[in-house]
Design a protein around this motif. Structure first.
Motif, PDB file in Angstrom:
ATOM      1  N   SER A   1       0.853  -1.178   0.000  1.00 44.73           N
ATOM      2  CA  SER A   1       0.000   0.000   0.000  1.00 44.73           C
ATOM      3  C   SER A   1       0.890   1.228   0.000  1.00 44.73           C
ATOM      4  CB  SER A   1      -0.894   0.004   1.242  1.00 44.73           C
ATOM      5  OG  SER A   1      -1.715   1.152   1.291  1.00 44.73           O
ATOM      6  N   TYR A   2       0.389   2.328  -0.544  1.00 47.08           N
ATOM      7  CA  TYR A   2       1.082   3.605  -0.370  1.00 47.08           C
ATOM      8  C   TYR A   2       0.072   4.738  -0.292  1.00 47.08           C
ATOM      9  CZ  TYR A   2       0.898   4.599  -5.494  1.00 47.08           C
ATOM     10  OH  TYR A   2       0.507   4.834  -6.783  1.00 47.08           O
ATOM     11  N   ILE A   3       0.551   5.854   0.240  1.00 45.88           N
ATOM     12  CA  ILE A   3      -0.250   7.074   0.277  1.00 45.88           C
ATOM     13  C   ILE A   3       0.618   8.206  -0.250  1.00 45.88           C
ATOM     14  CG2 ILE A   3       0.341   7.551   2.708  1.00 45.88           C
ATOM     15  CD1 ILE A   3      -2.582   8.675   2.952  1.00 45.88           C
ATOM     16  N   TRP A   4       0.092   8.936  -1.182  1.00 48.48           N
ATOM     17  CA  TRP A   4       0.777  10.076  -1.808  1.00 48.48           C
ATOM     18  C   TRP A   4      -0.181  11.247  -1.754  1.00 48.48           C
ATOM     19  CZ3 TRP A   4       0.104  12.230  -7.034  1.00 48.48           C
ATOM     20  CH2 TRP A   4       1.063  13.201  -7.322  1.00 48.48           C
ATOM     21  N   ARG A   5       0.135  12.179  -0.861  1.00 53.16           N
ATOM     22  CA  ARG A   5      -0.772  13.279  -0.575  1.00 53.16           C
ATOM     23  C   ARG A   5      -2.123  12.668  -0.194  1.00 53.16           C
ATOM     24  NH1 ARG A   5       2.449  17.430  -1.813  1.00 53.16           N
ATOM     25  NH2 ARG A   5       3.912  17.194  -3.542  1.00 53.16           N
ATOM     26  N   ASP A   6      -3.168  12.807  -0.978  1.00 50.41           N
ATOM     27  CA  ASP A   6      -4.464  12.233  -0.604  1.00 50.41           C
ATOM     28  C   ASP A   6      -4.820  11.022  -1.462  1.00 50.41           C
ATOM     29  OD1 ASP A   6      -6.777  14.459  -2.368  1.00 50.41           O
ATOM     30  OD2 ASP A   6      -4.839  13.615  -2.955  1.00 50.41           O
ATOM     31  N   LYS A   7      -3.868  10.544  -2.235  1.00 45.55           N
ATOM     32  CA  LYS A   7      -4.132   9.390  -3.094  1.00 45.55           C
ATOM     33  C   LYS A   7      -3.562   8.132  -2.456  1.00 45.55           C
ATOM     34  CE  LYS A   7      -3.987  12.173  -7.306  1.00 45.55           C
ATOM     35  NZ  LYS A   7      -5.459  12.268  -7.357  1.00 45.55           N
ATOM     36  N   THR A   8      -4.294   7.034  -2.598  1.00 44.25           N
ATOM     37  CA  THR A   8      -3.875   5.780  -1.989  1.00 44.25           C
ATOM     38  C   THR A   8      -3.831   4.664  -3.019  1.00 44.25           C
ATOM     39  OG1 THR A   8      -6.156   5.239  -1.363  1.00 44.25           O
ATOM     40  CG2 THR A   8      -4.807   6.384   0.275  1.00 44.25           C
ATOM     41  N   TYR A   9      -3.023   3.670  -2.699  1.00 41.60           N
ATOM     42  CA  TYR A   9      -2.893   2.484  -3.538  1.00 41.60           C
ATOM     43  C   TYR A   9      -2.920   1.264  -2.644  1.00 41.60           C
ATOM     44  CZ  TYR A   9      -0.445  -1.384  -5.723  1.00 41.60           C
ATOM     45  OH  TYR A   9      -0.099  -2.625  -6.167  1.00 41.60           O
ATOM     46  N   TYR A  10      -3.538   0.187  -3.135  1.00 40.08           N
ATOM     47  CA  TYR A  10      -3.541  -1.086  -2.417  1.00 40.08           C
ATOM     48  C   TYR A  10      -3.279  -2.214  -3.403  1.00 40.08           C
ATOM     49  CZ  TYR A  10      -5.911   1.708   1.101  1.00 40.08           C
ATOM     50  OH  TYR A  10      -6.226   2.685   2.009  1.00 40.08           O
ATOM     51  N   ALA A  11      -2.452  -3.141  -3.011  1.00 38.65           N
ATOM     52  CA  ALA A  11      -2.281  -4.354  -3.793  1.00 38.65           C
ATOM     53  C   ALA A  11      -3.591  -5.135  -3.767  1.00 38.65           C
ATOM     54  CB  ALA A  11      -1.147  -5.194  -3.204  1.00 38.65           C
ATOM     55  N   ASP A  12      -3.831  -5.902  -4.811  1.00 38.16           N
ATOM     56  CA  ASP A  12      -5.076  -6.669  -4.900  1.00 38.16           C
ATOM     57  C   ASP A  12      -5.266  -7.589  -3.699  1.00 38.16           C
ATOM     58  OD1 ASP A  12      -5.033  -7.140  -8.534  1.00 38.16           O
ATOM     59  OD2 ASP A  12      -5.734  -5.475  -7.285  1.00 38.16           O
ATOM     60  N   SER A  13      -4.169  -8.088  -3.173  1.00 38.97           N
ATOM     61  CA  SER A  13      -4.251  -9.059  -2.086  1.00 38.97           C
ATOM     62  C   SER A  13      -4.790  -8.453  -0.788  1.00 38.97           C
ATOM     63  CB  SER A  13      -2.873  -9.671  -1.820  1.00 38.97           C
ATOM     64  OG  SER A  13      -1.935  -8.665  -1.489  1.00 38.97           O
ATOM     65  N   VAL A  14      -4.740  -7.131  -0.664  1.00 42.30           N
ATOM     66  CA  VAL A  14      -5.186  -6.494   0.581  1.00 42.30           C
ATOM     67  C   VAL A  14      -6.323  -5.513   0.356  1.00 42.30           C
ATOM     68  CG1 VAL A  14      -2.869  -6.732   1.532  1.00 42.30           C
ATOM     69  CG2 VAL A  14      -3.560  -4.543   0.523  1.00 42.30           C
ATOM     70  N   LYS A  15      -6.692  -5.278  -0.882  1.00 40.94           N
ATOM     71  CA  LYS A  15      -7.738  -4.306  -1.201  1.00 40.94           C
ATOM     72  C   LYS A  15      -9.037  -4.690  -0.500  1.00 40.94           C
ATOM     73  CE  LYS A  15      -7.192  -2.817  -5.291  1.00 40.94           C
ATOM     74  NZ  LYS A  15      -7.164  -2.733  -6.768  1.00 40.94           N
ATOM     75  N   GLY A  16      -9.653  -3.702   0.136  1.00 42.33           N
ATOM     76  CA  GLY A  16     -10.888  -3.946   0.849  1.00 42.33           C
ATOM     77  C   GLY A  16     -10.693  -4.388   2.286  1.00 42.33           C
ATOM     78  N   ARG A  17      -9.452  -4.715   2.662  1.00 42.46           N
ATOM     79  CA  ARG A  17      -9.169  -5.152   4.035  1.00 42.46           C
ATOM     80  C   ARG A  17      -8.231  -4.201   4.757  1.00 42.46           C
ATOM     81  NH1 ARG A  17      -6.405  -9.666   4.854  1.00 42.46           N
ATOM     82  NH2 ARG A  17      -5.267  -9.614   2.880  1.00 42.46           N
ATOM     83  N   PHE A  18      -7.327  -3.562   4.027  1.00 46.05           N
ATOM     84  CA  PHE A  18      -6.346  -2.649   4.618  1.00 46.05           C
ATOM     85  C   PHE A  18      -6.716  -1.213   4.256  1.00 46.05           C
ATOM     86  CE2 PHE A  18      -2.381  -5.642   4.811  1.00 46.05           C
ATOM     87  CZ  PHE A  18      -3.151  -6.592   5.470  1.00 46.05           C
ATOM     88  N   THR A  19      -6.413  -0.297   5.176  1.00 47.06           N
ATOM     89  CA  THR A  19      -6.645   1.123   4.935  1.00 47.06           C
ATOM     90  C   THR A  19      -5.422   1.898   5.387  1.00 47.06           C
ATOM     91  OG1 THR A  19      -9.024   0.844   5.331  1.00 47.06           O
ATOM     92  CG2 THR A  19      -8.150   3.093   5.341  1.00 47.06           C
ATOM     93  N   ILE A  20      -4.876   2.706   4.487  1.00 51.17           N
ATOM     94  CA  ILE A  20      -3.719   3.533   4.823  1.00 51.17           C
ATOM     95  C   ILE A  20      -4.198   4.964   5.038  1.00 51.17           C
ATOM     96  CG2 ILE A  20      -3.125   4.089   2.421  1.00 51.17           C
ATOM     97  CD1 ILE A  20      -0.155   3.815   3.239  1.00 51.17           C
ATOM     98  N   SER A  21      -3.601   5.623   6.025  1.00 50.91           N
ATOM     99  CA  SER A  21      -3.982   7.005   6.299  1.00 50.91           C
ATOM    100  C   SER A  21      -2.779   7.756   6.839  1.00 50.91           C
ATOM    101  CB  SER A  21      -5.141   7.069   7.294  1.00 50.91           C
ATOM    102  OG  SER A  21      -4.778   6.475   8.531  1.00 50.91           O
ATOM    103  N   ARG A  22      -2.890   9.084   6.811  1.00 50.33           N
ATOM    104  CA  ARG A  22      -1.762   9.939   7.223  1.00 50.33           C
ATOM    105  C   ARG A  22      -2.250  10.945   8.257  1.00 50.33           C
ATOM    106  NH1 ARG A  22       2.649  12.202   4.171  1.00 50.33           N
ATOM    107  NH2 ARG A  22       1.902  11.080   2.331  1.00 50.33           N
ATOM    108  N   ASP A  23      -1.477  11.133   9.280  1.00 47.15           N
ATOM    109  CA  ASP A  23      -1.715  12.176  10.278  1.00 47.15           C
ATOM    110  C   ASP A  23      -0.505  13.093  10.257  1.00 47.15           C
ATOM    111  OD1 ASP A  23      -2.521  12.185  13.860  1.00 47.15           O
ATOM    112  OD2 ASP A  23      -2.052  13.792  12.459  1.00 47.15           O
ATOM    113  N   SER A  24      -0.574  14.130   9.445  1.00 53.12           N
ATOM    114  CA  SER A  24       0.575  15.008   9.278  1.00 53.12           C
ATOM    115  C   SER A  24       0.921  15.751  10.561  1.00 53.12           C
ATOM    116  CB  SER A  24       0.309  16.001   8.142  1.00 53.12           C
ATOM    117  OG  SER A  24       0.187  15.322   6.909  1.00 53.12           O
ATOM    118  N   ALA A  25      -0.067  16.061  11.366  1.00 50.96           N
ATOM    119  CA  ALA A  25       0.183  16.790  12.609  1.00 50.96           C
ATOM    120  C   ALA A  25       1.096  15.995  13.538  1.00 50.96           C
ATOM    121  CB  ALA A  25      -1.134  17.112  13.301  1.00 50.96           C
ATOM    122  N   ASN A  26       0.983  14.669  13.475  1.00 46.44           N
ATOM    123  CA  ASN A  26       1.797  13.803  14.315  1.00 46.44           C
ATOM    124  C   ASN A  26       2.884  13.080  13.537  1.00 46.44           C
ATOM    125  OD1 ASN A  26       0.504  14.121  16.947  1.00 46.44           O
ATOM    126  ND2 ASN A  26      -1.276  13.184  15.950  1.00 46.44           N
TER     127      ASN A  26
END
Length: 124
Positions: free
Chosen positions: A51-76
């Motif tokens: 998985s990756y996160i680029w600014r507000d765009k995300t990517y997931y490999a097919d094997s984890v799509k729908g089960r994993f969620t990536i997010s960013r907390d820039s403040a922390n």
């Protein structure tokens, strides 16, 4: 220079959940692309991102799509990987990585900064 530290790994049963954290020592927004890779037992680290996160765009490999969620907390200065409905085949060491480039990539060789990894074990 950016230093990355993963945490949140552990052992869960099939169907369980874990949340991994990737804390960056530097200014996270200076490295807008953060990815997670994994190394399955007995194998080399996967060359393609889970998985990756680029600014507000995300990517997931097919094997984890729908089960994993990536997010960013820039403040922390932290990126999270919420992993639900875990399966035994998700057992791996999970690494977060960052790259300075202007875009994200699924290719591991494009990433300049790496954490030390955190173990995730899913038992049936």
């Amino acid at each position: 220079q950016v230093q990355l530290v993963e945490s949140g790994g552990g052992s869960v049963l099939d169907g369980g959940s874990l949340r991994l954290s990737c804390a960056a020592s530097g200014y996270l927004d200076s490295v807008p692309c953060i990815a997670w890779f994994r190394r399955v037992p007995g194998q080399e680290r996967e060359g393609s991102a889970t998985s990756y996160i680029w600014r507000d765009k995300t990517y997931y490999a097919d094997s984890v799509k729908g089960r994993f969620t990536i997010s960013r907390d820039s403040a922390n200065n932290t990126v999270y990987l919420q992993m639900d409905s875990l399966k035994p085949e998700d057992t791996a060491v999970y690494y977060c990585a960052a790259r300075d480039g202007g875009y994200c990539s699924t290719a591991a060789y494009r990433y300049e900064y790496w954490g030390q990894g955190t173990q995730v074990t899913v038992s049936s």
